[in-house]
Design an enzyme around this catalytic site. Structure first.
Site, short mmCIF file in Angstrom:
data_model
loop_
_atom_site.label_atom_id
_atom_site.label_comp_id
_atom_site.label_asym_id
_atom_site.label_seq_id
_atom_site.Cartn_x
_atom_site.Cartn_y
_atom_site.Cartn_z
N TYR A 252 -1.64 0.83 10.56
CA TYR A 252 -1.90 0.11 9.53
C TYR A 252 -0.68 0.56 8.56
CZ TYR A 252 -3.65 -1.03 4.74
OH TYR A 252 -3.68 -1.25 3.36
N SER B 130 1.08 -1.23 0.05
CA SER B 130 -0.17 -0.10 -0.26
C SER B 130 0.89 1.26 -0.07
CB SER B 130 -0.64 0.19 1.24
OG SER B 130 -1.48 1.28 1.46
#
Length: 251
Positions: A157, A144
């Site tokens: 995250y 990501s």
């Protein structure tokens, strides 16, 4: 074996209900893929996903897999590779978590880190060894852009994805020259169930767009893929922004 254009005949998905992974599987089946393994916790959703792929003409199978149980990974994934060569492994296990809650609940934060990083390290190494033994195959890792630089709004995250990304880069270097190949995919905000209800970020994309980028990356035998491609420039600028300035940005 993959054809001359990089499309796999066989595909193993870690995180078998992932919308990005299933969009990728559908795209691959239309082109050439015939066998798809969906690895995940045994649930009606996993079986439903397999049925949808069977309707497209694939031999879709399921295997019980839990990212939070590393001790089971060798046995669970070993069953898949024992059935025949796997041309592509798509690592799509991941949870977004709830930043506000996770900051207050360290156990919940650890669960995010264990799912996104620890589980990926264990299962990634098992698959990498199998691909190396085969002498061919691609391990595609869904990372990501959040891992490029930790942001206040999702640093738990983001830090887990940063660890995953660094691991995948090192694993790719370790496998270089063995016939096995690691490709890291760095999407931005993807419109999925996981992000439903969150404010949409600029350059938002879809599971289908990520799937198309994965296919193109395989054809090119890329090592890193950004989705959309413009994020590469954006994140390069943000990565080098002074910390004081970065802290004040509305991210």
């Amino acid at each position: 074996m993959k054809d001359a254009f990089g499309i796999p005949q066989s595909l193993l998905i870690l995180g078998g209900t992932s919308e990005i992974a299933l969009a990728t599987a559908r795209r691959m089946i239309v082109r050439r893929t015939r066998t798809v393994w969906l690895a995940g916790r045994p649930t009606p959703a996993l079986e439903e996903a397999a049925e949808q792929l069977r309707a497209l003409g694939a031999d879709a199978r399921t295997v019980a897999f839990d990212a939070l149980d590393p001790e089971s990974h060798e046995e669970a994934l070993g069953k898949v590779f024992a059935e025949g060569d796997i041309d592509m492994v798509l690592m799509a296990v991941g949870v977004l978590g709830d930043q506000a809650l996770d900051e207050r609940e360290p156990v919940a934060a650890a669960r995010v880190a264990m799912t996104n990083y620890t589980g990926a390290v264990s299962s990634g190494l098992v698959c990498a060894r199998a691909l190396q033994t085969q002498g061919h195959g691609s391990l595609v890792v869904l990372s990501s852009v959040a891992g490029e630089r930790a942001r206040r709004s999702n640093f738990i995250y983001g830090s887990s994805k940063a660890g995953l990304d660094a691991f995948a880069q090192g694993l790719g270097d370790a496998l270089h020259g063995t016939g096995a190949h690691v490709m890291i995919v760095r999407p931005g905000f993807v419109r999925t169930r996981m992000t439903a209800g969150l404010p949409e970020a600029p350059l938002a994309t879809t599971p289908e767009a990520v799937a198309a980028a994965i296919e193109l990356g395989l054809r090119r035998r890329s090592e890193t893929v950004w989705v959309p491609g413009a994020l590469r420039v954006v994140m390069s600028a943000l990565r080098h922004a002074p910390r004081g300035l970065f802290r004040r940005l509305p991210l």
